[in-house]
Motif scaffolding. Structure first.
Motif, mmCIF file in Angstrom:
data_model
loop_
_atom_site.group_PDB
_atom_site.id
_atom_site.type_symbol
_atom_site.label_atom_id
_atom_site.label_comp_id
_atom_site.label_asym_id
_atom_site.label_seq_id
_atom_site.Cartn_x
_atom_site.Cartn_y
_atom_site.Cartn_z
ATOM 1 N N ILE A 4 0.860 -1.180 0.000
ATOM 2 C CA ILE A 4 0.000 0.000 0.000
ATOM 3 C C ILE A 4 0.899 1.234 0.000
ATOM 4 C CG2 ILE A 4 -1.788 1.294 1.232
ATOM 5 C CD1 ILE A 4 -2.790 -1.352 0.100
ATOM 6 N N LEU A 5 0.692 2.113 -0.970
ATOM 7 C CA LEU A 5 1.502 3.331 -1.097
ATOM 8 C C LEU A 5 0.951 4.395 -0.146
ATOM 9 C CD1 LEU A 5 1.680 3.103 -4.955
ATOM 10 C CD2 LEU A 5 3.646 2.846 -3.411
ATOM 11 N N ILE A 6 1.828 4.965 0.674
ATOM 12 C CA ILE A 6 1.396 5.903 1.714
ATOM 13 C C ILE A 6 2.127 7.235 1.581
ATOM 14 C CG2 ILE A 6 0.693 4.072 3.316
ATOM 15 C CD1 ILE A 6 3.388 4.433 4.760
ATOM 16 N N GLU A 7 1.801 8.155 2.499
ATOM 17 C CA GLU A 7 2.318 9.528 2.437
ATOM 18 C C GLU A 7 3.835 9.586 2.234
ATOM 19 O OE1 GLU A 7 1.898 13.686 2.620
ATOM 20 O OE2 GLU A 7 0.193 12.391 3.097
ATOM 21 N N LYS A 8 4.589 8.792 2.998
ATOM 22 C CA LYS A 8 6.056 8.902 2.915
ATOM 23 C C LYS A 8 6.604 8.397 1.577
ATOM 24 C CE LYS A 8 7.546 4.529 5.063
ATOM 25 N NZ LYS A 8 8.098 3.965 3.812
ATOM 26 N N ASP A 9 5.811 7.633 0.842
ATOM 27 C CA ASP A 9 6.265 7.127 -0.455
ATOM 28 C C ASP A 9 6.222 8.194 -1.547
ATOM 29 O OD1 ASP A 9 6.643 4.492 0.530
ATOM 30 O OD2 ASP A 9 4.503 4.065 0.282
ATOM 31 N N ILE A 10 5.455 9.271 -1.313
ATOM 32 C CA ILE A 10 5.277 10.297 -2.351
ATOM 33 C C ILE A 10 6.605 10.952 -2.699
ATOM 34 C CG2 ILE A 10 4.167 12.482 -2.956
ATOM 35 C CD1 ILE A 10 1.889 11.658 -0.976
ATOM 36 N N GLU A 11 7.316 11.445 -1.659
ATOM 37 C CA GLU A 11 8.569 12.154 -1.903
ATOM 38 C C GLU A 11 9.629 11.217 -2.475
ATOM 39 O OE1 GLU A 11 10.369 15.847 -2.225
ATOM 40 O OE2 GLU A 11 8.297 15.314 -1.781
ATOM 41 N N ALA A 12 9.610 9.956 -2.020
ATOM 42 C CA ALA A 12 10.557 8.973 -2.563
ATOM 43 C C ALA A 12 10.306 8.758 -4.048
ATOM 44 C CB ALA A 12 10.441 7.652 -1.805
ATOM 45 N N ALA A 13 9.031 8.670 -4.436
ATOM 46 C CA ALA A 13 8.697 8.469 -5.847
ATOM 47 C C ALA A 13 9.110 9.674 -6.690
ATOM 48 C CB ALA A 13 7.202 8.209 -6.001
ATOM 49 N N VAL A 14 8.867 10.870 -6.177
ATOM 50 C CA VAL A 14 9.223 12.091 -6.907
ATOM 51 C C VAL A 14 10.740 12.209 -7.049
ATOM 52 C CG1 VAL A 14 9.219 14.622 -6.806
ATOM 53 C CG2 VAL A 14 7.110 13.356 -6.316
ATOM 54 N N LYS A 15 11.470 11.962 -5.942
ATOM 55 C CA LYS A 15 12.939 12.146 -5.976
ATOM 56 C C LYS A 15 13.625 11.062 -6.795
ATOM 57 C CE LYS A 15 13.709 15.343 -2.362
ATOM 58 N NZ LYS A 15 13.779 15.683 -0.957
ATOM 59 N N GLY A 16 13.200 9.819 -6.638
ATOM 60 C CA GLY A 16 13.771 8.752 -7.459
ATOM 61 C C GLY A 16 13.384 8.927 -8.915
ATOM 62 N N GLY A 17 12.116 9.276 -9.153
ATOM 63 C CA GLY A 17 11.647 9.510 -10.513
ATOM 64 C C GLY A 17 12.384 10.650 -11.189
ATOM 65 N N SER A 18 12.792 11.662 -10.409
ATOM 66 C CA SER A 18 13.492 12.820 -10.970
ATOM 67 C C SER A 18 14.878 12.457 -11.511
ATOM 68 C CB SER A 18 13.627 13.925 -9.915
ATOM 69 O OG SER A 18 12.354 14.439 -9.571
ATOM 70 N N VAL A 19 15.534 11.477 -10.898
ATOM 71 C CA VAL A 19 16.826 11.003 -11.424
ATOM 72 C C VAL A 19 16.590 10.269 -12.745
ATOM 73 C CG1 VAL A 19 18.800 9.479 -11.029
ATOM 74 C CG2 VAL A 19 17.903 10.871 -9.147
ATOM 75 N N TYR A 20 15.573 9.379 -12.750
ATOM 76 C CA TYR A 20 15.271 8.614 -13.964
ATOM 77 C C TYR A 20 14.623 9.473 -15.045
ATOM 78 C CZ TYR A 20 16.546 4.337 -11.484
ATOM 79 O OH TYR A 20 17.237 3.371 -10.806
ATOM 80 N N ALA A 21 14.262 10.728 -14.701
ATOM 81 C CA ALA A 21 13.718 11.656 -15.702
ATOM 82 C C ALA A 21 14.769 12.019 -16.749
ATOM 83 C CB ALA A 21 13.193 12.925 -15.029
ATOM 84 N N ALA A 22 16.047 11.784 -16.441
ATOM 85 C CA ALA A 22 17.142 11.913 -17.416
ATOM 86 C C ALA A 22 17.178 13.286 -18.090
ATOM 87 C CB ALA A 22 17.044 10.798 -18.467
ATOM 88 N N GLY A 23 16.946 14.322 -17.277
ATOM 89 C CA GLY A 23 16.993 15.680 -17.819
ATOM 90 C C GLY A 23 15.683 16.137 -18.420
ATOM 91 N N GLY A 24 14.705 15.251 -18.460
ATOM 92 C CA GLY A 24 13.405 15.582 -19.049
ATOM 93 C C GLY A 24 12.608 16.483 -18.136
ATOM 94 N N GLY A 25 11.531 16.979 -18.687
ATOM 95 C CA GLY A 25 10.699 17.917 -17.944
ATOM 96 C C GLY A 25 9.825 17.210 -16.937
ATOM 97 N N GLY A 26 8.549 17.414 -17.048
ATOM 98 C CA GLY A 26 7.679 16.948 -15.979
ATOM 99 C C GLY A 26 7.817 17.932 -14.835
ATOM 100 N N TRP A 27 6.931 17.811 -13.882
ATOM 101 C CA TRP A 27 6.890 18.773 -12.793
ATOM 102 C C TRP A 27 6.811 18.008 -11.481
ATOM 103 C CZ3 TRP A 27 4.610 19.419 -17.504
ATOM 104 C CH2 TRP A 27 4.942 20.584 -18.211
#
Length: 362
Positions: A4-27
């Motif tokens: 079950i994905l909970i509050e503390k997982d949000i920032e982890a998903a954003v920060k990990g996802g931002s590395v894998y964004a590979a310079g791409g946009g998104g917000w």
């Protein structure tokens, strides 16, 4: 068992996802909005593909954007939910789960809100571990398929009467550009749900475990932040298995927006014997060294980090800025069938004027 994905997982998903964004946009803030809405609305559940039956339906939840659009985009969380509902109605069957086309600042979280509200599982699978410029690169082998697919899009700037609901059916290559046009007409960014496929197909063709990888990376970043930038960069390298390929000051930025809604060009770091050139098409697609020799190529992860360890988008960069270039070799990440598909590369090579396929498929 699922997670079950909970509050503390949000920032982890954003920060990990931002590395894998590979310079791409998104917000990143859009990702946080989606995550908060999801965990407040219900209990989104992350599950492995093995928890589904072979004939269960899975579709891709995505956001489609024209990144440099000058019109004001507006996308609500409910737009992601409505896109799923429209696809289910057209399919005439419920979706068991949703995957995403790629990791990114917000795209890692695209399936959470429909999961919380509609009960579709968040499938731990992605069309590509990292972000990429064309939809074909995350379409898990459907890019050249003649098979009829369903794609939906929902969203738009309400005050300017740009809100759109779209359902289209046809071969992926024919209908994907229609969704890109809808994104532009809606204000530059639109929610979509597309390409319902059986779980047996997704198991064989997607990059499995892609959401867990982003969460694990984000957790490592958060744990290291109190110790400063070097600790964060070390944590990113250790968790991804990557290395710092180059570091230095940006000496030139030549990136232009094209009518096809792509940012294309180069970022030059350093000069002389220590120069490295990053080739951009929305994301970093290749790195050439001082003698023009290729040092890294998509689908390997290529990301620029600040000295504080923050992943920087192409749009964040300017001359005089000091950056580190992270490289995670394609040999150590799960690869989907779409990044191993030779047909996805010619349009990108033509737009960029460099070779990609020879290295990507080697």
């Amino acid at each position: 068992m699922g997670r079950i994905l909970i509050e503390k997982d949000i920032e982890a998903a954003v920060k990990g996802g931002s590395v894998y964004a590979a310079g791409g946009g998104g917000w990143a803030d859009h990702g946080r909005m989606l995550g908060r809405a999801a965990v407040n609305a219900g209990q989104p559940e992350l599950v492995s593909i093995d928890e589904l039956s072979d004939d269960d339906w899975i579709a891709t939840a995505a956001a489609i954007g024209a990144p440099a659009s000058t019109t004001p985009w507006e996308m609500w969380g409910i737009d992601y939910v409505k896109a799923v509902q429209l696809l289910q109605r057209e399919l005439g069957a419920p979706l068991a789960g949703l995957m995403v086309g790629q990791n990114g600042k917000s795209s890692t979280l695209n399936a959470w809100l429909p999961g919380a509200i509609l009960g579709t599982k968040v499938i731990d699978a992605v069309g590509d571990i990292r972000a990429h410029p064309t939809g074909d690169m995350g379409s898990i082998g459907m890019a050249g398929s003649p098979e009829q697919m369903i794609q939906t899009a929902v969203g738009g700037n309400r005050a300017e009467n740009r809100y759109i609901e779209l359902v289209t059916r046809g071969a992926t290559a024919r209908i994907s550009p229609i969704l890109r046009t809808a994104a532009d007409q809606s204000g530059g960014f639109i929610a979509s749900c597309r390409n319902p496929l059986r779980a047996s197909y997704v198991r064989e063709h997607a990059a499995l475990g892609g959401i867990s990888l982003a969460l694990k990376l984000g957790e490592a970043i958060i744990a290291a932040e109190a110790k400063g930038g070097h600790a964060v960069i070390d944590a990113i390298c250790k968790t991804t298995g990557g290395e710092i390929l180059a570091e230095g000051v940006i000496t030139d930025k030549s990136v232009n927006y094209t009518p096809e809604a792509f940012d294309i060009g180069t970022i030059t770091i350093g000069k002389g014997d220590s120069v490295n050139v990053l080739h951009v098409m929305n994301e970093y697609m290749a790195v050439d060294g001082p003698d023009g020799a290729r040092r890294a190529t998509f689908p390997s992860v290529i990301t620029t980090l600040s000295p504080e360890g923050e992943p920087l988008s192409v749009g964040d960069l300017h001359e005089g800025m000091r950056v580190f270039v992270l490289h995670v070799a394609k040999e150590i990440i799960p690869l989907s069938s779409s990044v191993r598909d030779a047909t996805v590369y010619p349009p990108v090579e033509a737009a960029m004027g460099i070779e990609i396929a020879r290295y990507a498929l080697a």
